[in-house]
Each structure stands twice: as structure tokens, then as C-alpha cells.
Design an enzyme around this catalytic site. Structure first.
Site, PDB file in Angstrom:
ATOM      1  N   TYR A  82      -1.363  -5.788  11.900  1.00 13.61           N
ATOM      2  CA  TYR A  82      -2.481  -4.840  11.958  1.00 13.61           C
ATOM      3  C   TYR A  82      -1.979  -3.522  12.530  1.00 13.61           C
ATOM      4  O   TYR A  82      -1.309  -3.511  13.558  1.00 13.61           O
ATOM      5  CB  TYR A  82      -3.623  -5.389  12.834  1.00 13.61           C
ATOM      6  CG  TYR A  82      -4.910  -5.396  12.055  1.00 13.61           C
ATOM      7  CD1 TYR A  82      -5.476  -4.198  11.612  1.00 13.61           C
ATOM      8  CD2 TYR A  82      -5.542  -6.585  11.715  1.00 13.61           C
ATOM      9  CE1 TYR A  82      -6.625  -4.195  10.851  1.00 13.61           C
ATOM     10  CE2 TYR A  82      -6.695  -6.584  10.951  1.00 13.61           C
ATOM     11  CZ  TYR A  82      -7.230  -5.384  10.524  1.00 13.61           C
ATOM     12  OH  TYR A  82      -8.362  -5.381   9.769  1.00 13.61           O
ATOM     13  N   GLU A  84      -3.930  -0.071  12.724  1.00 17.87           N
ATOM     14  CA  GLU A  84      -4.879   1.041  12.581  1.00 17.87           C
ATOM     15  C   GLU A  84      -4.320   2.262  13.288  1.00 17.87           C
ATOM     16  O   GLU A  84      -3.776   2.157  14.391  1.00 17.87           O
ATOM     17  CB  GLU A  84      -6.222   0.683  13.219  1.00 17.87           C
ATOM     18  CG  GLU A  84      -7.072  -0.218  12.361  1.00 17.87           C
ATOM     19  CD  GLU A  84      -8.432  -0.482  13.006  1.00 17.87           C
ATOM     20  OE1 GLU A  84      -9.273  -1.058  12.334  1.00 17.87           O
ATOM     21  OE2 GLU A  84      -8.624  -0.103  14.186  1.00 17.87           O
ATOM     22  N   ASP A 228      -4.807  15.837  -8.906  1.00 20.18           N
ATOM     23  CA  ASP A 228      -4.762  14.385  -8.972  1.00 20.18           C
ATOM     24  C   ASP A 228      -3.611  14.018  -9.920  1.00 20.18           C
ATOM     25  O   ASP A 228      -3.789  13.899 -11.123  1.00 20.18           O
ATOM     26  CB  ASP A 228      -6.100  13.823  -9.467  1.00 20.18           C
ATOM     27  CG  ASP A 228      -6.110  12.292  -9.466  1.00 20.18           C
ATOM     28  OD1 ASP A 228      -5.054  11.705  -9.154  1.00 20.18           O
ATOM     29  OD2 ASP A 228      -7.160  11.702  -9.769  1.00 20.18           O
ATOM     30  N   THR A 254      -0.790   8.044  -7.179  1.00 15.29           N
ATOM     31  CA  THR A 254      -0.587   6.607  -7.029  1.00 15.29           C
ATOM     32  C   THR A 254       0.918   6.392  -6.854  1.00 15.29           C
ATOM     33  O   THR A 254       1.725   7.260  -7.186  1.00 15.29           O
ATOM     34  CB  THR A 254      -1.026   5.820  -8.288  1.00 15.29           C
ATOM     35  OG1 THR A 254      -0.233   6.267  -9.395  1.00 15.29           O
ATOM     36  CG2 THR A 254      -2.499   6.029  -8.604  1.00 15.29           C
ATOM     37  N   LYS A 257       2.490   3.853 -10.842  1.00 15.02           N
ATOM     38  CA  LYS A 257       2.549   4.180 -12.259  1.00 15.02           C
ATOM     39  C   LYS A 257       4.011   4.532 -12.607  1.00 15.02           C
ATOM     40  O   LYS A 257       4.884   3.716 -12.376  1.00 15.02           O
ATOM     41  CB  LYS A 257       1.518   5.258 -12.580  1.00 15.02           C
ATOM     42  CG  LYS A 257       0.083   4.718 -12.348  1.00 15.02           C
ATOM     43  CD  LYS A 257      -1.040   5.685 -12.669  1.00 15.02           C
ATOM     44  CE  LYS A 257      -2.390   5.027 -12.396  1.00 15.02           C
ATOM     45  NZ  LYS A 257      -3.537   5.937 -12.575  1.00 15.02           N
ATOM     46  N   ARG A 263       1.533  -1.123  -5.752  1.00 10.45           N
ATOM     47  CA  ARG A 263       0.192  -0.638  -6.037  1.00 10.45           C
ATOM     48  C   ARG A 263      -0.327   0.092  -4.799  1.00 10.45           C
ATOM     49  O   ARG A 263      -0.417  -0.497  -3.721  1.00 10.45           O
ATOM     50  CB  ARG A 263      -0.674  -1.860  -6.338  1.00 10.45           C
ATOM     51  CG  ARG A 263      -1.998  -1.617  -6.945  1.00 10.45           C
ATOM     52  CD  ARG A 263      -2.373  -2.808  -7.807  1.00 10.45           C
ATOM     53  NE  ARG A 263      -1.495  -2.836  -8.948  1.00 10.45           N
ATOM     54  CZ  ARG A 263      -1.648  -2.054 -10.037  1.00 10.45           C
ATOM     55  NH1 ARG A 263      -2.653  -1.219 -10.130  1.00 10.45           N
ATOM     56  NH2 ARG A 263      -0.793  -2.104 -11.017  1.00 10.45           N
TER      57      ARG A 263
END
Ligand SMILES: *Cc1c(COP(=O)(O)O)cnc(C)c1O
Length: 437
Positions: A82, A84, A228, A254, A257, A263
Site C-alpha cells: 500500500y 498512498e 490526450d 496510456t 498501447k 496497462r
């Protein structure tokens, strides 16, 4: 690459030593064997999917074959952590190692794209766009973006998406005669609607956006420019497409791609917007970062900085150009008459086919691709990409062969043995995980 700052008492050198050969690796490093013993049903599905990917021609423009090194990072104990917050400022203890992974990912992304700031935490491309809007806009603001039927993404104002619900989107499009972005229309709509942000980027536009023109229009109306670049970011990394980084206030992307990583999402921006972008990712739109994915992004950025990747990115474009020309010869009406990227879109109505039937015929032949809306068209068209087949090592001769097989499958008249047998034969020579990666 700058050396990450040691945090909470663990030095970079100690962390690097984790890869030493005498360090015990633990059972997790034999993951697939363990999974097969424990859960043969799911292990079987993993293998079946690997088989499906290897036996067909993967022409989905958004897909690729990520490397075994990236897959190793994804299947690592970093998935347990974890984290954060950001390196050096976490809400959880025990982040000293993952902090180094994130700092490395950030430094590699900044160096790769020449960006002042990078945020590597967005869980996906859509999460990156959501965070970009959150950083720059307020609900109800006006945003000028490519209209969805012309090639805009869901996050560019679809009523089914948060973007269409929370912002007032105005859509620009492409010229009827050339299929190219209509910059006169972009300028006119910007003057009329005075948007707070302009978005450039698309899911299917096969040419390079003119980032300088978008910047100029944004400056004229005092709007932020958001690029984008989910699709072309891998080409940009490999120097095979112009970069929006010098022009856009925020670049969203991303990593899975053409870039061929895990991903996930990525945001690049100017230093002046770093705090706003970081707060928009965490805590505004996300919780804990996925540190296994962050480490896998670092691996992918490392791969993308190599000469081999530069050659790959250029070959992706060369392959798409040849595929576009060869598909035109098969009777597909290729949008804009060709491509500058990995994307080829085309209309199959001249073959007396609708796109859904065309996709089904191609699927039966083992050729996997998408259908997409066509600008100004009532019909849908086909959208193909060359990122995955280029990773497999295919080049121009294979692109010519693919176009012939595609034409045969569309017409329903195969070469000897039918197109399915010929596709199987072609892909057998180009496994998804060749040694050259
Ligand atoms: C792929 C894509 C996205 C979204 O990426 P996800 O990871 O699927 O959320 C956003 N914008 C554009 C232009 C894209 O092509």
C-alpha cells in the site's frame, strides 16, 4: 537518470542489491507453476489466452505484447504494497523500496519525454484524463474536444462518461474533403464558446495533430491545452511522431498501447502545474498507487529509451503505411488516404459489407481488429493497428501478406486452405515473445 533520493533509511544501493544473485527469490518467482498446482482452472485460462494471442493476427490498434520483464514486475510482491501519497510523503509505512521504484519511473518518464514533471500513478488512460480535468477545470466548464463520432474518446465528452456529465463539451471534427482536422473550425468554435480547455487527441485519427496550431488557438482564447496522447505516446517515445510536450499544458497518455508497457496511465506537465496534477491524481481521483504497475512502467520507460525501441517505433509506422496502401488495393477506402501513425482506418462499404459483418468474417479467419465510427459516414469502418504485429517482428512483406489475407477473408474467397490456415502459418513464424525484445 538522476539517482533517487534514499528515503526512510534505505539507500538506492541497498535496493539495487535486491537483484543480487545470492538474494533468496522466494516462491513467488515461480508464479505460473504455483498457479497451475493451486488453481488449474485459472492457470488454464491464462494459457488459453496466451494461445489465442499467439494463434491470431492481433491488429487491435490499442494493443501490444508487453515484454516478459514488464510481466515480471507486474507479477511481483510490489502488488502487496500500500502506498498512498508520493515518494517521501506516504500515508503508509514500509514504502522505502517502492519509493525508489516510483522515483525511478518518474525520472525515466521525464527524461524519455523531455517533460518537467511526470505523474506515473494513474491507473489507466481514462484516469489520467479525469485527473487532468480535475487539475485544470471546475464542473460546468466548457471544453473543446474532438467530437466522438469524429474520433474523440469517451473521456472527451460522452454523455455516458463523467466527462459529458460534468463539463460542457463542444466538438470539433475533420474536413469532409481531406479527412484532416479542420483547424478553421477549431478556431471558430474556440472563439465562439471560449472554452477553459481544448483537448487534442483521438482514438482513430491516423495523422499527427498540429500541436503548434492547437497551442496558438488555445492562447488566443486563454484556454489550457490538454493533449490526450494515449495512442501516439509510444511513437513519441521512439521519435517516430512529433511530441506535444513542448506545446500542451498537460499531456495524458496510456502506457500499454504502442509504448508496450503495463496497462496504466501517465501524465506529463510543466513544473508549474506539478502540484495541481499530483493532487488531482491523489487524493482527488485515486487512492493507493499500484506499485507493481509503477515498477512495470519504469521497466517499460527503460525499454523505450533504447535504440531498439526507436527502430521499433519507426517500423510500426512503416508497417502501417504499407498496410494502408495494400488495403486500399484490396478495395478498403482508407481514411485520409493513408497514415502517419500505427493506426489505419477504412470503410468497407465498397465491398458491399457492413463493418460488423466484416469484423465477424475476419475473426473467423483469425484476424482480430476493431470497428469504429467514420467521420461524416453513416456506416462504421474498420480500425487496425500495427503495434503488436511489429513487436512480433513482422515487416513490410508480412504487411502485404496481411492485406491480401484480409481482402480474401472480407470477400469470403480464401487462398489455398482458406485465410484461417494462411493466418496460422504466418503467425507461427512470428511468436509474440521473440528473443529480440
Ligand atoms: C485508450 C485511450 C484512452 C483511455 O485509456 P484506458 O486505459 O482504456 O482508460 C483515453 N484517450 C484516448 C484518446 C485513448 O485512445
Amino acid at each position: 537518470m538522476s539517482t533517487p533520493l534514499p528515503t526512510q533509511g534505505v539507500s538506492a544501493a541497498a535496493a539495487t542489491g535486491a537483484a543480487a544473485p545470492d538474494r533468496p527469490r522466494g516462491d513467488w518467482a515461480h508464479g505460473l507453476d504455483a498457479l497451475t498446482r493451486q488453481d488449474p482452472e485459472i492457470a488454464g485460462l491464462l494459457l488459453a489466452e496466451a494461445d489465442r494471442q499467439a494463434r491470431g493476427l492481433q491488429l487491435i490498434a490499442a494493443e501490444n505484447f508487453t515484454s516478459p520483464a514488464v510481466l515480471a514486475a507486474l507479477g511481483s510482491p510490489l502488488a502487496n504494497k500500500y502506498a498512498e501519497g508520493y515518494p517521501g510523503a506516504r500515508h503508509h509505512g514500509g514504502c522505502e523500496v517502492v519509493d525508489l521504484a516510483e522515483r525511478t519511473a518518474v525520472e525515466r518518464a521525464k527524461a524519455l519525454f523531455g517533460a518537467e514533471h511526470a505523474n506515473v500513478q494513474p491507473h489507466s488512460g481514462s484516469s489520467a484524463v479525469l485527473a487532468a480535468y480535475a487539475a485544470l477545470l471546475r464542473p460546468g466548464d466548457t471544453v473543446l474536444a474532438m467530437a466522438l463520432p469524429q474520433g474523440g474518446h469517451l473521456t472527451h465528452g460522452s454523455p455516458a462518461n463523467f466527462s459529458g456529465r460534468w463539463f460542457d463539451f463542444v466538438g470539433y471534427g475533420v474536413r469532409r474533403d481531406t479527412g484532416l482536422i479542420d483547424y478553421d473550425q477549431v478556431r471558430a468554435l474556440a472563439g465562439e464558446h471560449r472554452p477553459q480547455a481544448i483537448v487534442c487527441g483521438s482514438i482513430s485519427y491516423p495523422r499527427h495533430p498540429d500541436y503548434a496550431a492547437f497551442r496558438d488557438i488555445a492562447d488566443d482564447v486563454g484556454a489550457y491545452l490538454i493533449a490526450d496522447a494515449a495512442h501516439p505516446i509510444g511513437l513519441i517515445a521512439g521519435g517516430a511522431a512529433p511530441s506535444p510536450v513542448p506545446y500542451a499544458d498537460v499531456v495524458c497518455a496510456t502506457t500499454h498501447k504502442v509504448l508496450r508497457g503495463p496497462r496504466g496511465g501517465l501524465i506529463l506537465c510543466r513544473a508549474a502545474l506539478a502540484g495541481r496534477v499530483d493532487r488531482a491524481v491523489f487524493p482527488f481521483t485515486q487512492g493507493g498507487a499500484q506499485m507493481h504497475t509503477v515498477a512495470a512502467k519504469a521497466v517499460a520507460f527503460g525499454e523505450a529509451a533504447t535504440p531498439a525501441f526507436t527502430a521499433y517505433a519507426h517500423q510500426v509506422v512503416a508497417n502501417a503505411r504499407l498496410l494502408a496502401a495494400a488495403l486500399a488495393a484490396e478495395g478498403v477506402a482508407v481514411t485520409t488516404g493513408g497514415t502517419d501513425t500505427h493506426i489505419v482506418t477504412g470503410d468497407v462499404s465498397a465491398l458491399a459489407l457492413d463493418a460488423v459483418t466484416a469484423r465477424a468474417r475476419l475473426a473467423a479467419a483469425g484476424i482480430v481488429l476493431d470497428i469504429c465510427g467514420l467521420p461524416h459516414g453513416t456506416a462504421h469502418g474498420l480500425r487496425l493497428g500495427t503495434a503488436a504485429v511489429t513487436t512480433q517482428g513482422m515487416r513490410e512483406p508480412e504487411m502485404a501478406r496481411i492485406a491480401v489475407l484480409l481482402g480474401a477473408a472480407l470477400r469470403g474467397d480464401g487462398p489455398d486452405g482458406g485465410p484461417r490456415a494462411a493466418v496460422t502459418e504466418l503467425v507461427r513464424a512470428f511468436p509474440p515473445y521473440p528473443a529480440h525484445i
